[in-house]
Write an enzyme that holds these catalytic residues in place. Sequence first.
Site, short mmCIF file in Angstrom:
data_model
loop_
_atom_site.label_atom_id
_atom_site.label_comp_id
_atom_site.label_asym_id
_atom_site.label_seq_id
_atom_site.Cartn_x
_atom_site.Cartn_y
_atom_site.Cartn_z
CD GLU A 64 -1.46 -2.44 1.70
OE1 GLU A 64 -2.22 -3.40 1.70
OE2 GLU A 64 -0.26 -2.52 2.09
N GLY A 318 13.47 -2.43 0.46
CA GLY A 318 13.42 -1.29 -0.44
C GLY A 318 14.34 -1.35 -1.64
CD GLU A 319 19.34 -2.56 -1.32
OE1 GLU A 319 20.25 -1.80 -1.67
OE2 GLU A 319 19.54 -3.67 -0.75
CG ASN A 343 2.94 -4.11 -7.84
OD1 ASN A 343 2.48 -4.42 -8.94
ND2 ASN A 343 3.19 -2.86 -7.51
CG LEU A 345 1.34 -3.81 -12.51
CD1 LEU A 345 0.39 -2.66 -12.25
CD2 LEU A 345 1.32 -4.21 -13.98
CD GLU A 346 7.08 -3.74 -6.70
OE1 GLU A 346 7.13 -2.90 -5.79
OE2 GLU A 346 7.27 -4.95 -6.52
#
Length: 431
Positions: A64, A318-319, A343, A345-346
């Site tokens: 989110e 975060g990487e 996700n 789509l990343e």
Amino acid sequence: MYLLYNILLLVLALPILSGHLLYGLLRGRRRQGVRERFGYYGKDQLAFLAGKKTVWIHAVSVGETQAAVPLVKAFKKRFPDWAVVLTNVTETGHKVATGIAGVDLCLYFPYDFPWTIRRAFSQVKPELVVVVETEIWPNFMRIARLAGIHALLVNGRISDRSFPRYRRLKFFIKPVLQQFTRLCMQSALDAERVEAMGAPAERIEITRNLKFDMQTGGVSEQNPEAIRRKFGFPPDGKVLVAGSTHAGEEELVANVYRRLLKKQPDLCLVLVPRHPDRCPAVGELLSSYNLAYSLRSECGDDPALLTPGSVFLVDTIGELLQFYALADLVFVGGSLVPVGGHNILEAALLKKPVLFGPHMNNFKEISRLLIKAGGGLCIPDSEELFDAAAELLADSDRCQDMGAKGYALLQDNRGATERTLQAIERILGDE
């Protein structure tokens, strides 16, 4: 309804919460942000908010929070004088939030006790509350409404799994949904479902999915070869990235990887568990398969060259986009086990071919669109994962074609951020 809810909080939730916090202290694992979760903030934290209009954006966890990034950036550009406060429930979500440009203050979301919520509102003093996806807390919503604070649900989604439960609890959910000034839903189906749950039809609109508006944060501009050198990957070998994996999947991926090495001996595996604290257990699993591994946290400025056949185990947060950028092929986890998927789509954003399992309830529409566009494949089990991975790793042209089609899908579906901003402007213009 609210009286019943608060009685249950006092009788059931408060004792369980107290016991959980005490157990953590006794075990030496103090939960982060406890003061903030009870609505106590330091004066230094709130100093920046003084004299500013404030929007409070709430995103429960990592997914989110990442979905909120394009909205945060666009909001800050449209309303540069406003302060942006972003709250999370999970520690991983909070860590991601602290790195988002445009966020002025990151806090942990307060427990939904009436006194805690009132204390939080009295200090943050937001003009607007924005809730990402379906984080619906009764006291939070009710007290915001009583205080005259507009509340907006953005990127709203009602999953197949949660909808029957919400329908059964309509008497409880309906009053909460009626506290929202506006409900911006991802699809027509989500709009129909939230209306069936009791949301006023005139307050619902379809703004599409914010995840299509994701940005790479500059990763796409980096040279893939430079990223390979940064982490010590061989310059010419193939790289398979398994991202956001869960318990039960790492074993399947490790087994597939060992088999793939017989066909593709120059292959390296990047394994990124969804929860980094599981990495010690994942490392033990890899050792049991006789797979050598190295940890991302131990990778220095001049890393040794990774040996094909080894595993790069990512124990940081975060990487993920960096590792997707150097991948030849991506598998997105939470999908071979009944978690609901993550996700996809990343990877498509970085023009990579994507594989995922059948458990994609949380990304049902996105996965359908990606398959239809030719940018991804749904593989029902580990055997199909092996077959598809072996075929794609041996066919660079097809990988590039799938990556291009997934990226084109993203470009064709952008615009949710602007639609959501327009909804916010209408709300603020009605004041």
